[in-house]
Design a protein around this motif. Sequence first.
Motif, PDB file in Angstrom:
ATOM      1  N   THR A   1     -19.924  17.036 -20.387  1.00  7.36           N
ATOM      2  CA  THR A   1     -20.627  16.291 -19.338  1.00  7.36           C
ATOM      3  C   THR A   1     -21.374  15.099 -19.916  1.00  7.36           C
TER       4      THR A   1
ATOM      5  N   GLY B   1     -28.738  16.922 -14.715  1.00  7.57           N
ATOM      6  CA  GLY B   1     -27.715  17.830 -14.210  1.00  7.57           C
ATOM      7  C   GLY B   1     -27.103  18.686 -15.306  1.00  7.57           C
TER       8      GLY B   1
ATOM      9  N   GLU C   1     -27.986  22.487 -15.197  1.00  7.09           N
ATOM     10  CA  GLU C   1     -26.782  23.032 -14.555  1.00  7.09           C
ATOM     11  C   GLU C   1     -26.805  22.790 -13.040  1.00  7.09           C
TER      12      GLU C   1
ATOM     13  N   SER D   1     -25.301  20.225  -9.908  1.00  7.06           N
ATOM     14  CA  SER D   1     -24.141  19.393  -9.607  1.00  7.06           C
ATOM     15  C   SER D   1     -24.465  17.903  -9.734  1.00  7.06           C
TER      16      SER D   1
ATOM     17  N   ARG E   1     -23.573  15.965  -6.497  1.00 15.06           N
ATOM     18  CA  ARG E   1     -24.600  16.063  -5.464  1.00 15.06           C
ATOM     19  C   ARG E   1     -25.809  15.198  -5.813  1.00 15.06           C
TER      20      ARG E   1
ATOM     21  N   ARG F   1     -16.276  14.018  -5.157  1.00 16.24           N
ATOM     22  CA  ARG F   1     -16.285  14.936  -4.015  1.00 16.24           C
ATOM     23  C   ARG F   1     -14.933  15.608  -3.806  1.00 16.24           C
TER      24      ARG F   1
ATOM     25  N   THR G   1     -13.964  14.482 -12.708  1.00 16.13           N
ATOM     26  CA  THR G   1     -15.289  15.004 -13.019  1.00 16.13           C
ATOM     27  C   THR G   1     -16.223  13.823 -13.308  1.00 16.13           C
TER      28      THR G   1
END
Length: 432
Positions: free
Chosen positions: A56, A161, A165, A167, A170, A234, A239
């Motif tokens: 990430t 995020g 952890e 999203s 979001r 979405r 990712t």
Amino acid sequence: MTGMGIAVIVFLLLLILGMPVAFAIGISGLSFFIATPGLPYTIVVQKALATTQSFTMLAIPLFIFAGNLMNNTGITKRLIKLADVLTGHMYGNIGQVSCVLSTLMGGVSGSANADAAMESRVLGPEMIRRGYDRGWSAAVNAWTSLIVCTIPPSMGFIIYGSIGEVSIGRLFAAGMIPGLLMMVFLMSATAVSARRRRYMPDRAKPASLKEVAAALKDSIWALLFPVMLIVFIRFGIMTPSESGAFAAVYAIFVGTVIYKEMSFKVLYQTLKDSTKDIAIVTLILALSGIFGYGIVYDSIPQVMAAGLLGITSNPDVMLLIVILLLLFMGMFMETTVITLLMTPILLPVVKSLGVDPVHFGVIMMTVTTSGINTPPVGTALYTTSSILGCTPEDTAKASLPFFAAVMMVVVILIFFPQISLWLPDLVFGPVK
């Protein structure tokens, strides 16, 4: 005294002595291992490496590279033109350009510090030429850069995020409406303060629809970018990390094919700038992993959570207390460091009181990023003051209406959480 207590004291002493924050946090983290018997020193290396190995987190260097590409290939220049067309009829209109440009730049930059520096260099000379006070000009460019921390892709949201952890898709959606709200409040603060200082508008009437349409058409490729990010995440097309790679390819495509301002010289300069920016962020991320291990080992989150919950069980009052804590920490510590250290401590506390972690992320990153403009260690405060040729004291004095505007937005978000949660619930569906 616990090992973590010693580490905190070492960290604060090193900051007072002026050591760069990355080394201060790394050395203080190492002091925790020295003060705690029985811990193998191999963990120091493991934690430093593990923090940078997150898939990430890969989004951060990719978005930094993409942002520099967009700045160097004509996208930023067209956004400035659009902002000028939209605000030419307002008092202190170059300051208003800064407000609108930061909103548009949220989809390009992702870094409030970078945005403040860029706008001071680009808009600062024109502000001075028009007779704007240098401290006021520096304050406008510094505070409007906070809008960048909420409009996707926000570097702070990616870090928050990843650590909490939560999203990231979001979070990106949640930042859109608060970012626009902050633009409105900062534009109002700019208009009021500019009117008092008699910074007159460029034109008597707003631009015609034809002028706005022409500027909009010229900058449409930049405006589409944050919308595309949210849509792609979405529907599972990519990712957040993959969207960073898409952002870089997108910027190269627009700069080469659409605007035709990409060249090998521009690409070389972009790679050079990006390498410096990425190295700074990565070093802080790596060394914070050592310090973060000590926080978990000494059960600091549980102890601090118990202390905060002992004060109040009202979620709104708790959020106000957390805001005051983050504002205080922001006066002395860098935004990335606060996010890395405080997210695992504060997030469990507010979640236990029923606060949505996405809603809290928007509030936390807005307040935490405000620290770049508050003395004595505000990086944007010193950067914009240096570029505009004024003292940080002058900038801090002129900052009061803009600080008040940002805090008003934060308070509104606390009491009306749907402002930040409506869009993510609409796009991604309510959390079950």
